[in-house]
Write an enzyme that holds these catalytic residues in place. Structure first.
Site, short mmCIF file in Angstrom:
data_model
loop_
_atom_site.label_atom_id
_atom_site.label_comp_id
_atom_site.label_asym_id
_atom_site.label_seq_id
_atom_site.Cartn_x
_atom_site.Cartn_y
_atom_site.Cartn_z
N ASP A 121 79.53 33.79 23.97
CA ASP A 121 78.15 33.30 24.05
C ASP A 121 77.50 33.37 22.68
OD1 ASP A 121 77.78 32.72 26.86
OD2 ASP A 121 78.07 34.87 27.19
N ASP A 133 78.84 30.18 35.30
CA ASP A 133 78.58 31.25 34.33
C ASP A 133 77.24 31.91 34.66
OD1 ASP A 133 78.39 32.78 32.03
OD2 ASP A 133 78.04 31.09 30.67
#
Ligand code: DX5
Ligand code: ZN
Length: 218
Positions: A36, A176
């Site tokens: 991320d 996610d």
């Protein structure tokens, strides 16, 4: 049935022993690592940049699934590609030139993904489906690990899955945010086949190895 993939999100791992955290998850059977990337503009948090991706690249040969949550992604795609990202996914929101961004990722010979926030209509990405390996449907608002799964996204996942089938395309659906042993089955039922798991691997009281095995078995 499409191939099922477990992508471990390192956002909530113990960065003081990242090598060990990556190796343990890999040995336990994760398929990809999910990175991320946050810039404090596009999302209200800052995480890692390309220099850390270089380090993670040295730790594993598994695909690096790089989720860019940054403004002006075109300025950085090449840096992440050079750093060793295999898959680069970019948000549809706030990017008037998303088609060009996806072309840029393809030109660098990387697999492209497109990301849809919980509040964004999934129909927005239909014109881009032929350009991507997968669509990442965020099941939390972007910025932080450890958030509660938003069940209202399930309907959008099912709508997208039907559209992909109708068009006869080979495009995966990644989920996610709040993905664990309870939400893997329900998102799979809706059409997802790539599961990003952060807290349910790295903050699991079972430990990393048992957590991965459990998630792979549901
Ligand atoms: C949120 C990130 C997620 C996050 C998932 O902005 O895109 O990848 O790391 O973490 P968990 O699994 O803890 O919800
Ligand atoms: Zn992510």
């Amino acid at each position: 049935m499409k191939q099922q993939i477990l992508s471990a999100s390192i956002l909530n791992c113990d960065f003081s022993k990242m090598g060990e955290e990556v190796h343990t998850a890999e040995a336990a059977g994760v398929d990809w690592f999910h990175l991320d990337i946050m810039d404090g503009h596009f999302v209200p948090n800052i995480s890692i940049g390309p220099d850390i991706v270089v380090i993670i690249r040295k730790l594993t040969k598994l695909p690096l699934d790089t989720h860019l949550m940054i403004s002006n992604p075109d300025d950085f795609i090449e840096r992440f590609a050079e750093a060793g990202a295999d898959k680069i996914s970019v948000h549809v929101e706030n990017n008037a030139n998303i088609h060009k961004t996806l072309l840029n990722i393809q030109k660098l010979n990387k697999k492209a993904g497109i990301v849809v926030n919980p509040g964004t209509p999934v129909e927005m990405i239909y014109p881009l489906l032929h350009m991507v390996e997968f669509v990442l449907m965020l099941t939390v608002n972007p910025g932080f690990g450890g958030q509660k799964f938003l069940s209202e996204v399930l309907l959008k996942i099912a709508t997208l899955s039907n559209k992909i089938q109708e068009l006869g395309l080979d495009v995966g659906i990644e989920v996610d945010g709040g993905i664990d042993e309870r939400t893997i089955p329900i998102t799979r039922e809706a059409g997802a086949n790539i599961f990003v798991a952060g807290s349910s691997i790295y903050r699991n009281t079972l430990g990393i190895e048992a957590a991965v095995k459990r998630l792979k078995s549901v």
